[in-house]
Each structure stands twice: as structure tokens, then as C-alpha cells.
Design a protein around this motif. Sequence first.
Motif, PDB file in Angstrom:
ATOM      1  N   HIS A 107      80.325  60.630  45.946  1.00 38.74           N
ATOM      2  CA  HIS A 107      79.231  60.223  45.080  1.00 38.74           C
ATOM      3  C   HIS A 107      78.425  62.076  45.221  1.00 38.74           C
ATOM      4  O   HIS A 107      77.895  62.767  44.319  1.00 38.74           O
ATOM      5  CB  HIS A 107      78.073  59.447  45.662  1.00 38.74           C
ATOM      6  N   ILE A 108      77.882  62.337  47.179  1.00 40.82           N
ATOM      7  CA  ILE A 108      77.282  63.949  46.745  1.00 40.82           C
ATOM      8  C   ILE A 108      78.259  64.641  47.604  1.00 40.82           C
ATOM      9  O   ILE A 108      77.410  65.548  48.382  1.00 40.82           O
ATOM     10  CB  ILE A 108      75.663  63.373  46.821  1.00 40.82           C
TER      11      ILE A 108
ATOM     12  N   VAL B 190      79.397  64.138  51.070  1.00 40.46           N
ATOM     13  CA  VAL B 190      79.071  64.483  52.339  1.00 40.46           C
ATOM     14  C   VAL B 190      79.836  63.070  53.518  1.00 40.46           C
ATOM     15  O   VAL B 190      80.176  62.697  52.104  1.00 40.46           O
ATOM     16  CB  VAL B 190      77.357  63.666  52.305  1.00 40.46           C
TER      17      VAL B 190
ATOM     18  N   CYS C 187      80.313  53.932  52.299  1.00 39.05           N
ATOM     19  CA  CYS C 187      79.606  54.890  52.464  1.00 39.05           C
ATOM     20  C   CYS C 187      78.445  54.494  52.956  1.00 39.05           C
ATOM     21  O   CYS C 187      78.029  53.906  52.262  1.00 39.05           O
ATOM     22  CB  CYS C 187      79.421  56.093  51.204  1.00 39.05           C
TER      23      CYS C 187
ATOM     24  N   ASN D 127      75.447  56.545  53.727  1.00 40.83           N
ATOM     25  CA  ASN D 127      74.950  57.339  52.877  1.00 40.83           C
ATOM     26  C   ASN D 127      73.527  55.579  51.553  1.00 40.83           C
ATOM     27  O   ASN D 127      72.483  55.884  51.713  1.00 40.83           O
ATOM     28  CB  ASN D 127      75.157  58.235  52.336  1.00 40.83           C
ATOM     29  N   HIS D 128      74.812  55.357  51.033  1.00 44.39           N
ATOM     30  CA  HIS D 128      73.905  54.558  49.591  1.00 44.39           C
ATOM     31  C   HIS D 128      75.114  53.345  49.637  1.00 44.39           C
ATOM     32  O   HIS D 128      74.916  52.821  48.297  1.00 44.39           O
ATOM     33  CB  HIS D 128      74.034  55.247  48.282  1.00 44.39           C
ATOM     34  N   GLY D 129      75.401  53.107  50.172  1.00 40.34           N
ATOM     35  CA  GLY D 129      76.816  51.768  50.220  1.00 40.34           C
ATOM     36  C   GLY D 129      77.476  51.697  48.971  1.00 40.34           C
ATOM     37  O   GLY D 129      77.836  50.584  48.747  1.00 40.34           O
ATOM     38  N   ALA D 130      78.102  52.749  48.325  1.00 44.10           N
ATOM     39  CA  ALA D 130      78.897  52.774  47.972  1.00 44.10           C
ATOM     40  C   ALA D 130      80.623  52.138  48.471  1.00 44.10           C
ATOM     41  O   ALA D 130      80.992  52.433  50.238  1.00 44.10           O
ATOM     42  CB  ALA D 130      79.967  54.178  47.722  1.00 44.10           C
TER      43      ALA D 130
ATOM     44  N   PRO E 229      77.218  53.916  43.596  1.00 47.58           N
ATOM     45  CA  PRO E 229      76.578  55.665  42.827  1.00 47.58           C
ATOM     46  C   PRO E 229      77.688  56.217  42.048  1.00 47.58           C
ATOM     47  O   PRO E 229      77.356  56.315  41.107  1.00 47.58           O
ATOM     48  CB  PRO E 229      75.536  55.942  43.648  1.00 47.58           C
TER      49      PRO E 229
ATOM     50  N   CYS F  94      81.847  61.759  50.360  1.00 44.94           N
ATOM     51  CA  CYS F  94      82.074  60.872  49.480  1.00 44.94           C
ATOM     52  C   CYS F  94      81.888  61.759  47.937  1.00 44.94           C
ATOM     53  O   CYS F  94      80.605  62.265  48.095  1.00 44.94           O
ATOM     54  CB  CYS F  94      80.543  60.068  50.166  1.00 44.94           C
TER      55      CYS F  94
HETATM   56  S1  FES Z   1      76.853  59.755  49.347  1.00 37.86           S
HETATM   57 FE1  FES Z   1      78.390  57.906  49.636  1.00 37.86          FE
HETATM   58  S2  FES Z   1      77.073  56.600  48.151  1.00 37.86           S
HETATM   59 FE2  FES Z   1      75.843  58.225  47.666  1.00 37.86          FE
END
Ligand code: FES
Length: 107
Positions: A43-44, A46, A65, A67-70, A83, A41
Motif C-alpha cells: 500500500h504505502i 511501511v 497490515c 496500518n489500514h487492515g490489508a 487498499p 506493505c
Molecule cells: S500500509 Fe498496509 S494497508 Fe496501508
Amino acid sequence: MIQLCQSSDIQDPGAKGFSDDNYNILVVHKDGQFYGYRNSCPHIGVPLEWMPDEFLDKEQRLIMCANHGAEFLIETGECIAGPCSGQSLTAVPVEVKDGVLYAEISE
Ligand code: FES
């Protein structure tokens, strides 16, 4: 090129993850086309999935994603919500030859 699986092993629409020590990618099958991306991702950095091969949203219209819904467009990998909006998954070239799915993995 590395051999991934039979093209018929991925439902349409559907997605599947492939990884070993050197790579971690996902391939989405949609409307007869295959789209490959690195499973990372923007974002970070992962992996996207919460369960094996669970890369799509409920309607199977977007890559998600866990993890945080992207949310990402299947066709381009562009993040359209979440994010990392405006960033993109990294494309991995894939192709089907004689019913077998291959990916071009660059180290
Ligand atoms: S790691 Fe994918 S939205 Fe944060």
C-alpha cells in the motif's frame, strides 16, 4: 543465506520478524511450511506490524497490515482485501536445514 533462528522458535501457526540495517522481513510458519516476505506493505511501503511479531490476523489464517487492515494470503503474499487488493508482498526465499531457518536476502 543468512541464519535467522531455530525453526522451532516460530510457533505453527505463527510469525516472526527479523531485521537489521540491511533487511526487514517476516517469516510465517503454517502447517509445517515457512513463508518469507519483505516486511513492507504494498500500500504505502511501511512495515506491517503494530507490535513485534504481530503479523497475523486473530484466527492466524492471514497476514495482516496493522496500518489500514490489508489482508494477505500466507501462502502467496497476495492481498485479498484492503487498499492494496490484488497487489502482493514480495517473497523472500527461506529454508530449513538441520532445524535452522535461513533466508536468502537480496540487497
Ligand atoms: S500500509 Fe498496509 S494497508 Fe496501508
